[in-house]
Every structure is written in structure tokens, then in C-alpha cells.
Design an enzyme around this catalytic site. Structure first.
Site, short mmCIF file in Angstrom:
data_model
loop_
_atom_site.label_atom_id
_atom_site.label_comp_id
_atom_site.label_asym_id
_atom_site.label_seq_id
_atom_site.Cartn_x
_atom_site.Cartn_y
_atom_site.Cartn_z
N LYS A 183 12.36 13.11 -3.60
CA LYS A 183 11.07 13.63 -3.13
C LYS A 183 11.00 13.54 -1.61
O LYS A 183 10.90 12.46 -1.05
CB LYS A 183 9.91 12.83 -3.72
N GLY A 236 10.04 4.38 3.87
CA GLY A 236 8.68 4.72 4.27
C GLY A 236 7.95 3.48 4.75
O GLY A 236 8.57 2.50 5.18
N SER A 237 6.66 3.52 4.64
CA SER A 237 5.85 2.44 5.22
C SER A 237 5.86 1.18 4.34
O SER A 237 6.11 1.26 3.13
CB SER A 237 4.40 2.92 5.41
N THR A 238 5.56 0.06 4.96
CA THR A 238 5.57 -1.22 4.24
C THR A 238 4.49 -1.24 3.16
O THR A 238 4.72 -1.74 2.05
CB THR A 238 5.39 -2.36 5.25
N GLY A 241 5.71 0.68 0.28
CA GLY A 241 6.81 -0.10 -0.31
C GLY A 241 6.30 -1.15 -1.29
O GLY A 241 6.84 -1.33 -2.38
N GLU A 258 13.49 0.57 2.49
CA GLU A 258 13.70 0.69 3.95
C GLU A 258 12.33 0.95 4.55
O GLU A 258 11.82 2.06 4.46
CB GLU A 258 14.63 1.85 4.27
N CYS A 292 11.86 4.13 12.60
CA CYS A 292 11.63 2.77 12.11
C CYS A 292 12.34 1.75 13.00
O CYS A 292 11.89 0.63 13.14
CB CYS A 292 12.13 2.66 10.68
N GLU A 393 3.06 -1.52 13.71
CA GLU A 393 3.95 -0.39 13.97
C GLU A 393 3.10 0.81 14.40
O GLU A 393 2.25 1.27 13.65
CB GLU A 393 4.73 -0.05 12.70
P1 NAD Z 1 4.84 6.73 3.85
O1 NAD Z 1 5.10 5.40 3.25
O2 NAD Z 1 3.45 7.19 3.99
O3 NAD Z 1 5.58 7.86 3.01
C1 NAD Z 1 6.97 7.81 2.73
C2 NAD Z 1 7.23 8.61 1.48
O4 NAD Z 1 6.57 7.96 0.39
C3 NAD Z 1 6.70 10.04 1.51
O5 NAD Z 1 7.60 10.87 0.81
C4 NAD Z 1 5.37 9.91 0.77
O6 NAD Z 1 4.98 11.12 0.16
C5 NAD Z 1 5.73 8.87 -0.28
N1 NAD Z 1 4.59 8.12 -0.82
C6 NAD Z 1 3.34 7.95 -0.30
N2 NAD Z 1 2.58 7.20 -1.13
C7 NAD Z 1 3.35 6.87 -2.18
C8 NAD Z 1 3.16 6.09 -3.36
N3 NAD Z 1 2.00 5.49 -3.64
N4 NAD Z 1 4.19 5.94 -4.22
C9 NAD Z 1 5.38 6.51 -3.97
N5 NAD Z 1 5.64 7.27 -2.88
C10 NAD Z 1 4.63 7.45 -1.99
O7 NAD Z 1 5.61 6.71 5.23
P2 NAD Z 1 5.69 7.88 6.28
O8 NAD Z 1 4.41 7.86 7.05
O9 NAD Z 1 6.14 9.15 5.65
O10 NAD Z 1 6.91 7.38 7.19
C11 NAD Z 1 6.74 6.49 8.22
C12 NAD Z 1 7.09 5.09 7.79
O11 NAD Z 1 8.40 5.07 7.28
C13 NAD Z 1 7.07 4.12 8.94
O12 NAD Z 1 6.49 2.92 8.54
C14 NAD Z 1 8.54 3.90 9.23
O13 NAD Z 1 8.86 2.71 9.86
C15 NAD Z 1 9.12 3.99 7.88
N6 NAD Z 1 10.55 4.30 7.96
C16 NAD Z 1 11.46 3.32 7.64
C17 NAD Z 1 12.82 3.58 7.76
C18 NAD Z 1 13.87 2.55 7.43
O14 NAD Z 1 15.00 2.92 7.21
N7 NAD Z 1 13.53 1.27 7.36
C19 NAD Z 1 13.24 4.81 8.21
C20 NAD Z 1 12.28 5.76 8.55
C21 NAD Z 1 10.93 5.49 8.41
#
Ligand code: NAD
Length: 499
Positions: A183, A236-238, A241, A258, A292, A393
Site C-alpha cells: 500500500k 511511517g510515523s511512530t 507504528g 521503520e 526519517c 519530528e
Molecule cells: P504515516 O504514518 O501517516 O503514514 C505511513 C503509511 O501508513 C501511509 O501509507 C499511510 O496511508 C499508512 N497509514 C496511516 N494510518 C494507518 C493505520 N492506522 N494503519 C495502517 N496504515 C496506516 O506517515 P507519513 O506521514 O506518510 O510519513 C512520514 C513519517 O514516516 C515520518 O514520521 C517519518 O519519519 C517516517 N519515515 C520513517 C522511515 C524509516 O525508515 N524509519 C522512512 C521514511 C519515513
């Protein structure tokens, strides 16, 4: 603006990819994806619902036995062909990624596309080199391990580097013999869908790869709960996660996380200053700071802070902001309007806590050509390590500066946040460099460089930055179950219940 073309690709895939076919979402839902440069709609993209997830999981489940039974070399060959195709279509892929994310063409061309190709090539080559082991146990027994694919894998990627993360997730999962449902973020689905087209072109069997753009809160959550999915790999975001860990409890999914970061970037008094200034600017301003691993906390020795900052700020102000499709552009817009507003909001939060905006903090001024886009100037903020902007962040072109007197103080500041993803340090003192490399709480450390990544090198974090690693052999471990097999080759086992 340079005279080179800023034309969008002529054809854009916008349907879901399920069981080897491009299809509309059940019920016909779509969502627009926007051009961050001018807020125009690029296209309407099919938006998957739960029924589409079910279909994709069924397709992946049916495809799994055959894919897992292929020889590892055969699986690898698909990935190697894909890597070649990504390079052949590099310009088009880079254009699509820049259009959808706002990431400048000069970066998508020289970093994102080559890294995606490198990753598929690395894991294509890895497929038939990844081995189990023979374990030296007691005499008379042979004990060996098999590395077996986990099954159907759910992969959820964010919007900041969609093409690169698609390759990081798919490469090892497919090489190890898993099938998958990926996704992309609803904001940036286009490059993942283009990869689906290339997958079909190299002849990847139906159902092995399924790609479902759609809202995270519904279908991402549903994937995390889904009993047919054996592992979720999430970037994605903590906060999300944490939700994924909870949602995955039903079938005790394996989870790889991640998550966010707040990278410490320490410059010691003995550093090569020109290198540290240039490297620190790349560390935070590359991809508008939406990384990130961004070096978002600049921790300067007090003796060099003034000189460093004067030159760093001059460099920040000179960065060419503009249309990401213009090859001369060095910094593009942020990826969404909501995110632009969040980053600007942090400038107010900094000021409320007594922080000082040394440069930036606003959209570009006197640039009518950028007025509709999601742009923010490179921003440098002086703040205390305990302030919100130093701990949370921001995920934008926003770096927080603090100073230190002693090595102990530098380490305390570096380790003073909940995150632990990447961190850097600049010094000519070898002993200090290695001491800090060991002591910084993070999954990755860069010495006299920043933000290096390679398909062969483990990538991931500690603390609130998540767990598990992508890339390298570590990734293959995450996408396989280890099975221990015992064989009695020559052991005379006395009866346990002698009669
Ligand atoms: P996000 O957590 O909002 O979304 C990430 C993904 O998760 C998207 O595809 C989103 O549609 C999906 N998502 C949202 N809610 C969900 C849920 N309840 N259940 C399952 N999936 C869901 O993050 P973002 O705003 O898209 O990305 C930015 C964040 O990602 C920042 O915190 C950044 O640090 C982190 N990030 C981490 C890494 C790493 O490798 N550690 C790399 C890139 C980005």
C-alpha cells in the site's frame, strides 16, 4: 528557471494492481493526487477498500506456493530484469516521482531511481546466495537450518520516498519467496503503480505482487489486522507504528517498523568545516527535510558555532527553490499542503518557547511562480535541547541548532530524544569518532558524511524509531522463518523408558 523541459509524463497508471491486472476499486472510489508545485490535480487514482484488500490477499495467497517453489535463481532473475528496466525507464520514473512528491528531478534522477534499481539488483543477486547453516551439535546428529518465506506480506510505505521504499520493501520479500500486497501512501501512489506495470512487463507471475493505493486509516489498518497476512512491514510515523502493533495481535503477525527520527548531527571543534557545512546542509535540506534520517538537530561545538552558522546560513539561503521538474531546482515544495502548514506551525511553536528563527520560517517571498505550491524556505532555528522543536519530528527543511562545551554534553544532547534512527558526527579525531559511533543511541551512524544508504547495508532504528532492519542480509532474515532440522545420522539413542 532552466530551459529544460518540465513536462509531465504523457501516460500515468492510476488503477489498482491485483492478480496481475489493473482494475478499478470495488465501488469505484477514487482520490486525487496533487502536484505539490501548484496544487493542481495530477490525476484521480483508484482508492482501494477492504474488499480490494481481500481480493489482493487471496491472489497473493494463491500465488504463494508456486512462487516459493521457484528456484531462488529464477526469482532473482525477475528482479534483475526489473532493475534493468528501471534504469531504461529512469527519466520517466524520475519525472513521475518528482511530479507526485515535489522531490527535485536532479535528486530523483541521480539518487531515487538508481537506488531503486540498485536495490532490486542487489536482492535479485542475493536470492540464490542466501543460505541456511549447519550447526555443530552433538555427535551422531546433523542439525541444519532452512530459511523459509513467511507467506503473504503486507507492506505499507509513506509519501516521502515512495519509489525507493517500494524497492526496499519488495526486493527482499520477493527474493526470499514471499508474495505481497503493498500500500503506497494515498498522497503519492504513482511511482509504485508504475513499478507494478514494470513488474507485469518482466512477466512476474500473477498475484505475486499486488499494489493498492488507498487510505491508511481504513485499508492500512485492515491490512495490519488481516488474518491472511503473515507479516507487516511498515514505514511511517511512530504513532501509526504503535497502532499497527496493536492491530497485528490477532494472528500474531511479524511486524517490522521503520518509524520517525530526529537525527543528531554533531560538529566537533576539530571538524573539516567546509565538509561539515556542506554535509549538514544535505543532511537536512535534501528532499525538503522530509526524511526519517534527516540531520534535524545540529549540535555544534561552541568554539566553531559562529563561523559554522554564518556559512551554513549563507548556504541555506542560496539553495535554489523551484519547480521540482526543473533540473536546476535544488529544493522543491513539501509533499502536501497539510504538511507544509504543520512545518510552518513548528516555526510558531519554536518562537513561543523562546527559540530564534535564524533564517527561513516562511514560504518563499517574492516568488509569484511558487505562490500556489507547498513551499517552505530552508529554516534554521536556535533552540534549547529540551524545547519541543528539538524533540519532536518536524519532517521539513527545519533544523534546530544547539551548542555544547564537552564531549559528554554533546552525547547527552544527541541521546536526549525518544528517537534513535540515524545520526552523524564530524571530527578528525579517530578515537572520538569511534567512541561516539558506539555511544550514540541509533541504528545508523555516519562519520564525516551523512545519509549514506546502500542496499547492502542494514537500515533501521531503535527506541521510538522502531525495530527490525531493511536492506542487506538483515532484510532477508526479516522476510524468512528459520527452521531447525535434526537428523539422526549415526546416533545410538538409548531408550528413554527402558523396558
Ligand atoms: P504515516 O504514518 O501517516 O503514514 C505511513 C503509511 O501508513 C501511509 O501509507 C499511510 O496511508 C499508512 N497509514 C496511516 N494510518 C494507518 C493505520 N492506522 N494503519 C495502517 N496504515 C496506516 O506517515 P507519513 O506521514 O506518510 O510519513 C512520514 C513519517 O514516516 C515520518 O514520521 C517519518 O519519519 C517516517 N519515515 C520513517 C522511515 C524509516 O525508515 N524509519 C522512512 C521514511 C519515513
Amino acid at each position: 528557471m532552466s530551459t529544460a523541459s518540465t513536462a509531465a509524463p504523457s501516460r500515468i497508471q492510476s488503477d489498482l494492481f491485483i492478480n496481475g491486472e489493473f482494475v478499478k476499486a470495488e465501488g469505484g472510489a477514487t482520490a486525487p493526487t496533487h502536484n505539490p508545485h501548484d496544487n493542481s490535480v495530477i490525476t484521480e487514482v483508484a482508492s482501494a477498500g477492504k474488499a480490494d484488500v481481500d481480493k489482493a490477499v487471496t491472489a497473493a495467497t494463491e500465488a504463494f506456493p508456486k512462487w516459493a517453489a521457484l528456484s531462488a535463481a529464477e526469482r532473482g532473475r525477475y528482479l534483475l530484469r526489473l532493475a534493468d528496466l528501471i534504469e531504461e525507464r529512469g527519466h520517466e520514473l524520475a519525472t513521475l516521482e518528482s511530479l507526485d512528491t515535489g522531490h527535485p528531478m536532479r535528486d530523483t534522477t541521480r539518487l531515487d531511481v538508481p537506488r531503486a534499481a540498485m536495490t532490486f539488483r542487489y536482492f535479485g543477486g542475493m536470492a540464490d546466495k542466501f543460505e541456511g547453516a549447519v550447526i555443530p551439535v552433538e555427535q551422531g546428529f546433523l542439525n541444519y537450518t532452512l530459511r523459509q518465506p513467511v507467506g503473504v506480506v503486507g507492506q505499507i510505505v509513506p509519501w516521502n520516498f515512495p519509489l525507493m521504499f517500494t524497492s526496499w520493501k519488495m526486493g527482499p520479500a520477493l527474493a526470499a519467496g514471499n508474495t505481497l500486497v503493498l500500500k503506497p501512501a494515498a498522497l503519492t501512489p504513482l511511482s509504485s503503480l508504475r513499478i507494478a506495470e514494470l513488474m507485469a512487463e518482466v512477466g512476474i507471475p500473477k498475484g505475486v505482487v499486488n499494489i493498492l493505493p488507498g487510505p491508511g486509516s481504513s485499508i492500512g489498518q485492515y491490512m495490519a489486522e488481516h488474518p491472511g497476512i503473515a507479516k507487516i512491514s511498515f514505514t511511517g510515523s511512530t504513532d501509526v507504528g504503535r497502532r499497527i502493533v496493536q492491530a497485528s495481535a490477532g494472528n500474531l503477525k511479524r511486524v517490522g517498523l521503520e518509524l520517525g527520527g530526529k537525527g543528531a548531527n554533531i560538529v566537533f571543534a576539530d571538524a573539516n568545516l567546509p565538509a561539515a557545512i556542506g554535509g549538514s546542509a544535505f543532511a537536512i535540506f535534501h528532499n525538503q527535510g522530509q526524511a526519517c534520517i534527516a540531520g534535524s538537530r545540529l549540535i555544534l561545538h561552541e568554539s566553531i558555532a559562529d563561523e559554522f552558522l554564518e556559512k551554513f546560513i549563507t548556504l541555506a539561503r542560496s539553495i535554489r527553490i523551484g519547480n521540482p521538474l526543473d533540473p536546476a531546482t535544488e529544493m522543491g515544495p513539501l509533499t502536501s499542503l497539510g504538511h507544509r502548514d504543520k512545518v510552518l506551525g513548528y516555526c510558531e511553536i519554536a518562537a513561543e518557547q523562546g527559540g530564534k528563527i535564524l533564517t527561513g520560517g516562511k514560504p518563499p517571498q517574492d516568488r509569484p511562480d511558487l505562490a500556489n505550491g507547498y513551499y517552505v524556505q530552508p529554516t534554521v532555528v536556535q533552540a534549547r535541547p529540551q524545547d519541543r522543536v528539538s524533540c519532536e519530528e518536524v519532517f521539513g527543511p527545519f533544523v534546530v541548532v544547539s551548542t555544547f562545551k564537552t564531549d559528554e554534553e554533546a552525547l547527552q544532547i544527541a541521546n536526549g530524544v525518544e528517537y534513535g534512527l540515524g545520526g552523524g558526527l564530524w571530527t578528525t579525531n579517530l578515537a572520538r569518532a569511534h567512541k561516539f559511533a558506539g555511544a550514540i543511541k541509533s541504528g545508523m551512524v555516519w562519520i564525516n558524511c551523512y545519509k549514506r544508504v546502500n542496499a547492502a547495508s542494514p537500515f533501521g532504528g531503535v527506541g521510538s524509531s522502531g525495530y527490525g532492519r531493511e536492506m542487506g542480509f538483515e532484510a532477508m532474515h526479516q522476510y524468512t522463518e528459520v527452521k531447525s532440522v535434526w537428523v539422526n545420522v549415526d546416533a545410538n539413542i538409548p531408550p528413554y523408558y527402558p523396558r
